[in-house]
Enzyme design. Sequence first.
Site, PDB file in Angstrom:
ATOM      1  N   ASP A   1     -34.440 -45.388 -55.144  1.00 29.49           N
ATOM      2  CA  ASP A   1     -35.456 -45.127 -53.892  1.00 29.49           C
ATOM      3  C   ASP A   1     -36.023 -43.817 -54.078  1.00 29.49           C
ATOM      4  O   ASP A   1     -35.504 -42.713 -53.278  1.00 29.49           O
ATOM      5  CB  ASP A   1     -35.147 -45.602 -52.882  1.00 29.49           C
ATOM      6  CG  ASP A   1     -36.078 -45.276 -51.581  1.00 29.49           C
ATOM      7  OD1 ASP A   1     -37.338 -45.285 -51.975  1.00 29.49           O
ATOM      8  OD2 ASP A   1     -35.850 -45.486 -50.152  1.00 29.49           O
TER       9      ASP A   1
ATOM     10  N   ASP B   1     -43.348 -43.697 -53.233  1.00 29.27           N
ATOM     11  CA  ASP B   1     -42.189 -44.581 -52.703  1.00 29.27           C
ATOM     12  C   ASP B   1     -41.976 -45.628 -53.388  1.00 29.27           C
ATOM     13  O   ASP B   1     -42.593 -46.465 -53.230  1.00 29.27           O
ATOM     14  CB  ASP B   1     -42.519 -44.734 -51.235  1.00 29.27           C
ATOM     15  CG  ASP B   1     -41.466 -45.253 -50.583  1.00 29.27           C
ATOM     16  OD1 ASP B   1     -40.155 -45.348 -50.982  1.00 29.27           O
ATOM     17  OD2 ASP B   1     -41.758 -45.943 -49.454  1.00 29.27           O
TER      18      ASP B   1
END
Length: 340
Positions: free
Chosen positions: A212, A32
């Site tokens: 992301d 992440d």
Amino acid sequence: AAGSVPATNQLVDYVVNVGVGSPATTYSLLVDTGSSNTWLGADKSYVKTSTSSATSDKVSVTYGSGSFSGTEYTDTVTLGSLTIPKQSIGVASRDSGFDGVDGILGVGPVDLTVGTLSPHTSTSIPTVTDNLFSQGTIPTNLLAVSFEPTTSESSTNGELTFGATDSSKYTGSITYTPITSTSPASAYWGINQTIRYGSSTSILSSTAGIVDTGTTLTLIASDAFAKYKKATGAVADNNTGLLRLTTAQYANLQSLFFTIGGQTFELTANAQIWPRNLNTAIGGSASSVYLIVGDLGSDSGEGLDFINGLTFLERFYSVYDTTNKRLGLATTSFTTATSN
């Protein structure tokens, strides 16, 4: 020296095997770049060893979808051949929204960790990349990510490289762009970009957003999404939550062009669709075509107008360069792949 770790594409996220403790227990953590805390315990429980040390802090993080709370420990973390002594980890006592993973490997900017500890609310927590660099293990504070499209529900086709880029994973040269100064995107791996559809339809004029790995879809502000929906002729599909096209509409689907750092990156028609042989995995119909561009849920001009997610990053090599406060993108041999 730099080191690489294989990553597994689970269709909606990428995970890496992370060793914790001595002897190490292996945890499958979601990669992440949109958050910066590393934590485990969502599925497999934390196994304490001689290297495990509780701090005096509680830790909690709320995500776009999901949350966790628990206790801070420091422990030895291993990523492939790389070892990180005294890495802070969160050990979850409560979590929601994390099926199919043991936790998160948070490799976003370190300042996102401020406010996640209690009582030390103003203390930041160095990420694994930060510690690898500060401990002298890697030569530069940088993470490079290679993702690839998949036609199966689990495929170990990705690679994280800490401290260097892997020239075998991209084509041409890497285009770098500075981290945006526009808030709130500036707190993340935020960049400025424009998006157009086909030769001349503007979808998003120059604006800030984020890159992301932890978001599945490629999301754009609601007003931009409406333009994209109109341009493609897509309809909202209730079963999947995605936009749906007929095969005839797909035959006419144009590329999306992302201009970043003065360079234009082409997200082809095939790159804009969910892998068709996996439609049923998300509740879709085998004969339909679903789009991976989604609605961010807020209008443009609010300082975070897009999220270039996993579905974008399956087509481009990405570089998260903390040392030089910049983000890099390059084409790959999968940029124009037609496997979806």
